[in-house]
Enzyme design. Structure first.
Site, PDB file in Angstrom:
ATOM      1  N   ASP A 111      -6.563  19.092  13.592  1.00  0.00           N
ATOM      2  CA  ASP A 111      -7.387  18.688  12.395  1.00  0.00           C
ATOM      3  C   ASP A 111      -7.688  20.459  12.151  1.00  0.00           C
ATOM      4  OD1 ASP A 111      -8.999  18.052  10.499  1.00  0.00           O
ATOM      5  OD2 ASP A 111     -10.714  18.267  11.173  1.00  0.00           O
TER       6      ASP A 111
ATOM      7  N   ASP B 243     -10.951  18.426   1.413  1.00  0.00           N
ATOM      8  CA  ASP B 243     -11.679  19.149   2.172  1.00  0.00           C
ATOM      9  C   ASP B 243     -10.593  19.840   2.842  1.00  0.00           C
ATOM     10  OD1 ASP B 243     -13.528  19.627   3.588  1.00  0.00           O
ATOM     11  OD2 ASP B 243     -13.031  17.536   4.740  1.00  0.00           O
TER      12      ASP B 243
ATOM     13  N   GLU C 130     -16.741   8.034   7.053  1.00  0.00           N
ATOM     14  CA  GLU C 130     -15.643   9.477   7.607  1.00  0.00           C
ATOM     15  C   GLU C 130     -15.738   8.921   8.991  1.00  0.00           C
ATOM     16  OE1 GLU C 130     -15.803  13.411   6.401  1.00  0.00           O
ATOM     17  OE2 GLU C 130     -13.922  13.571   6.560  1.00  0.00           O
TER      18      GLU C 130
ATOM     19  N   TRP D 107     -20.431  12.253   7.428  1.00  0.00           N
ATOM     20  CA  TRP D 107     -19.488  12.347   8.621  1.00  0.00           C
ATOM     21  C   TRP D 107     -21.194  12.918   9.742  1.00  0.00           C
ATOM     22  CZ3 TRP D 107     -19.089  17.070  10.519  1.00  0.00           C
ATOM     23  CH2 TRP D 107     -18.086  17.600  11.260  1.00  0.00           C
TER      24      TRP D 107
ATOM     25  N   HIS E 158     -10.314  12.285   1.974  1.00  0.00           N
ATOM     26  CA  HIS E 158     -10.457  13.460   1.935  1.00  0.00           C
ATOM     27  C   HIS E 158      -8.997  13.916   2.479  1.00  0.00           C
ATOM     28  CE1 HIS E 158     -14.822  14.251   3.646  1.00  0.00           C
ATOM     29  NE2 HIS E 158     -14.653  14.213   2.767  1.00  0.00           N
TER      30      HIS E 158
ATOM     31  N   LYS F  60     -13.614  10.280  12.575  1.00  0.00           N
ATOM     32  CA  LYS F  60     -12.890  11.342  12.882  1.00  0.00           C
ATOM     33  C   LYS F  60     -12.371  10.788  14.843  1.00  0.00           C
ATOM     34  CE  LYS F  60     -13.191  16.405  13.242  1.00  0.00           C
ATOM     35  NZ  LYS F  60     -13.388  17.221  13.212  1.00  0.00           N
TER      36      LYS F  60
ATOM     37  N   ASP G 126      -9.923  10.842   6.496  1.00  0.00           N
ATOM     38  CA  ASP G 126      -9.534  12.187   6.206  1.00  0.00           C
ATOM     39  C   ASP G 126      -8.419  12.329   6.436  1.00  0.00           C
ATOM     40  OD1 ASP G 126      -9.241  15.042   6.935  1.00  0.00           O
ATOM     41  OD2 ASP G 126     -11.544  15.811   6.744  1.00  0.00           O
TER      42      ASP G 126
HETATM   43  C1  RNT Z   1     -15.559  17.285   9.028  1.00  0.00           C
HETATM   44  C2  RNT Z   1     -14.893  16.054   7.711  1.00  0.00           C
HETATM   45  C3  RNT Z   1     -16.262  16.536   6.838  1.00  0.00           C
HETATM   46  C4  RNT Z   1     -16.249  17.987   6.894  1.00  0.00           C
HETATM   47  C5  RNT Z   1     -16.850  18.204   5.591  1.00  0.00           C
HETATM   48  C6  RNT Z   1     -17.468  20.179   5.786  1.00  0.00           C
HETATM   49  O1  RNT Z   1     -14.084  17.676  10.282  1.00  0.00           O
HETATM   50  O2  RNT Z   1     -13.699  16.717   7.139  1.00  0.00           O
HETATM   51  O3  RNT Z   1     -16.030  15.986   6.109  1.00  0.00           O
HETATM   52  O4  RNT Z   1     -15.376  19.264   6.833  1.00  0.00           O
HETATM   53  O5  RNT Z   1     -17.526  17.611   5.591  1.00  0.00           O
HETATM   54 ZN    ZN Z   2     -13.082  15.491   5.708  1.00  0.00          ZN
END
Ligand code: RNT
Ligand code: ZN
Length: 413
Positions: free
Chosen positions: A290, A322, A222, A181, A282, A224, A255
């Site tokens: 978030d 997470d 991941e 990520w 996650h 976002k 996530d």
């Molecule tokens: C950040 C992501 C990521 C982190 C971790 C610490 O928005 O969710 O996964 O939370 O890698």
């Molecule tokens: Zn995450």
């Protein structure tokens, strides 16, 4: 008749075998994030947390050394039933006195103490390159930076992390999930959305061109939608990450804090299952954004679990937690959140999923709604208590945590 026996009878009337549900739950591993223990600080840099993520609160007793973090993990894990894996970030490298290796130069040996820790406890380890809280993050950019020195530094970091992940798998005998990520993005409207994504793609290609054993390391990516200070644009958007994962045969990671607030990961799981052998999650709880609150037994957590279980995908989904709350006892955060994930899975395993599906297929939506509502007050708690009893884990964990706080946490300076 015990409460469990009563519950067993009640569920049997719905066509659900509670013993089978408990057996299925015993085989589920949840990967527990180490970073709840120290507010995502790590041991490798004095930099404050960056990357558009934030912890809030200053509850006493946070772990500041590997020994403290390990002790806290042990305490938390003793209160969490079932199989667990340890999820580490690269920033948790442990150096000998006077030793230091920057992110582009970390090696397996810097994680040997974690391997010993995991092996002694019969656990696997998952891993994450740390693309934040570091001076080489320039203008909030890492793998997508236009500055070649910056970009190359972070490519090297990814490559080193792949080696460390394989080392974890080889040492523990359990495959390692390595999740990528990056925070990269812009606060305000970008002039060019394409070039940063093209550079991210190239950087990922460079990292993944390092040979690694795909049976031992599962690379996940991941996405976002935004971060603090990165409100207008993130390089690793959902479309980018899904397309990249599909084109390269790596695993997409969702996530549930990383989407617009009315978008639900529970609805996305089935779509991804149709196109991916494995998917990764996650599990977190966003409140208005978030925010990474502790996971609780709420509707979306239950629905995510239902989608995994009802689609028979327990062995296809890498489930990790997470979240990071610094305003409450951190061990209580770990224990509550991870127990909740297991609780939600048990709840899903206790649903007459085939029956419910049949009602939908026959368009009997009236019966479907009524049965779904009825099941909400079925004696789930008694089955959960039975699970804790079988796993030898206390039901009320608060007292133990308070005692640990008094004896250990508050004494830390
Ligand atoms: C950040 C992501 C990521 C982190 C971790 C610490 O928005 O969710 O996964 O939370 O890698
Ligand atoms: Zn995450």
């Amino acid at each position: 008749m015990s409460r469990y026996d009563e519950a067993k009878k009640i569920y049997a009337a719905y066509g659900v075998d509670t013993d089978k549900a408990l057996e299925a739950l015993e085989n589920v591993t949840v990967s527990v994030h180490c970073w709840q223990g120290d507010d995502v600080t790590g041991f490798d840099s004095k930099q404050s947390l960056s990357g558009g993520i934030q912890t809030t609160g200053n509850y006493p007793g946070k772990a500041t050394t590997p020994e403290e973090l390990m002790a806290d993990i042990d305490k938390a894990f003793s209160l969490i039933p079932g199989k667990k894996k340890l999820n580490l970030h690269a920033s948790y490298a442990i150096f000998e006195e006077g030793e230091f290796a920057d992110r582009d130069a970390i090696e397996p040996k810097h994680f040997k103490k974690w391997v010993d820790f995991a092996k002694e406890r019969g656990m696997g380890i998952d891993f994450n390159p740390t693309y934040f809280s570091h001076s080489m993050v320039k203008d909030n950019l890492t793998l997508s930076s236009p500055d070649e020195e910056v970009r190359k530094f972070w490519v090297k970091h990814g490559i080193q992390c792949l080696k460390i992940s394989q080392y974890f798998a080889e040492e523990t005998g359990i495959p390692c999930v390595m999740n990528i990520w990056i925070p990269d993005g812009y606060k305000d409207i970008p002039a060019d959305r394409l070039s940063p994504r093209a550079r991210f793609k190239k950087s990922l290609d460079e990292i993944l061109s390092t040979p690694y054993d795909k049976e031992k390391v599962y690379v996940t990516l991941e996405s976002k939608v935004f971060g603090i200070g990165l409100e207008s644009y993130t390089v690793g958007s959902a479309e980018f990450c899904l397309s990249y994962s599909a084109s390269k045969g790596i695993t997409p990671l969702m996530d549930n804090g990383h989407y617009h607030p009315t978008e639900l990961v529970s609805d996305k799981i089935s779509a991804l299952l149709l196109f991916n052998e494995k998917i990764a999650l996650h599990v977190t709880r966003g409140v208005r954004w978030d925010s990474d609150h502790v996971v609780i037994f709420d509707d979306e957590t239950k629905e995510i679990a239902k989608e995994i279980v009802a689609n028979d995908a327990l062995d296809r989904v890498f489930i990790a937690t997470d979240y990071f709350d610094a305003s409450i006892n951190r061990i209580s955060a770990w224990v509550t959140g991870v127990r909740t994930v297991k609780k939600a899975l048990l709840n899903a395993l206790l649903m007459p999923n085939e029956k419910l599906k049949a009602l939908q297929e026959s368009s009997d939506f009236t019966s479907l709604m009524c049965l779904q509502e009825e099941l909400k007050t079925a004696p789930f708690g008694d089955v959960w208590e039975e699970y804790l009893r079988r796993e030898n884990v206390v039901s009320n964990y608060l007292n133990e945590i308070k005692e640990y706080e008094e004896k250990v946490l508050v004494k830390r300076v």
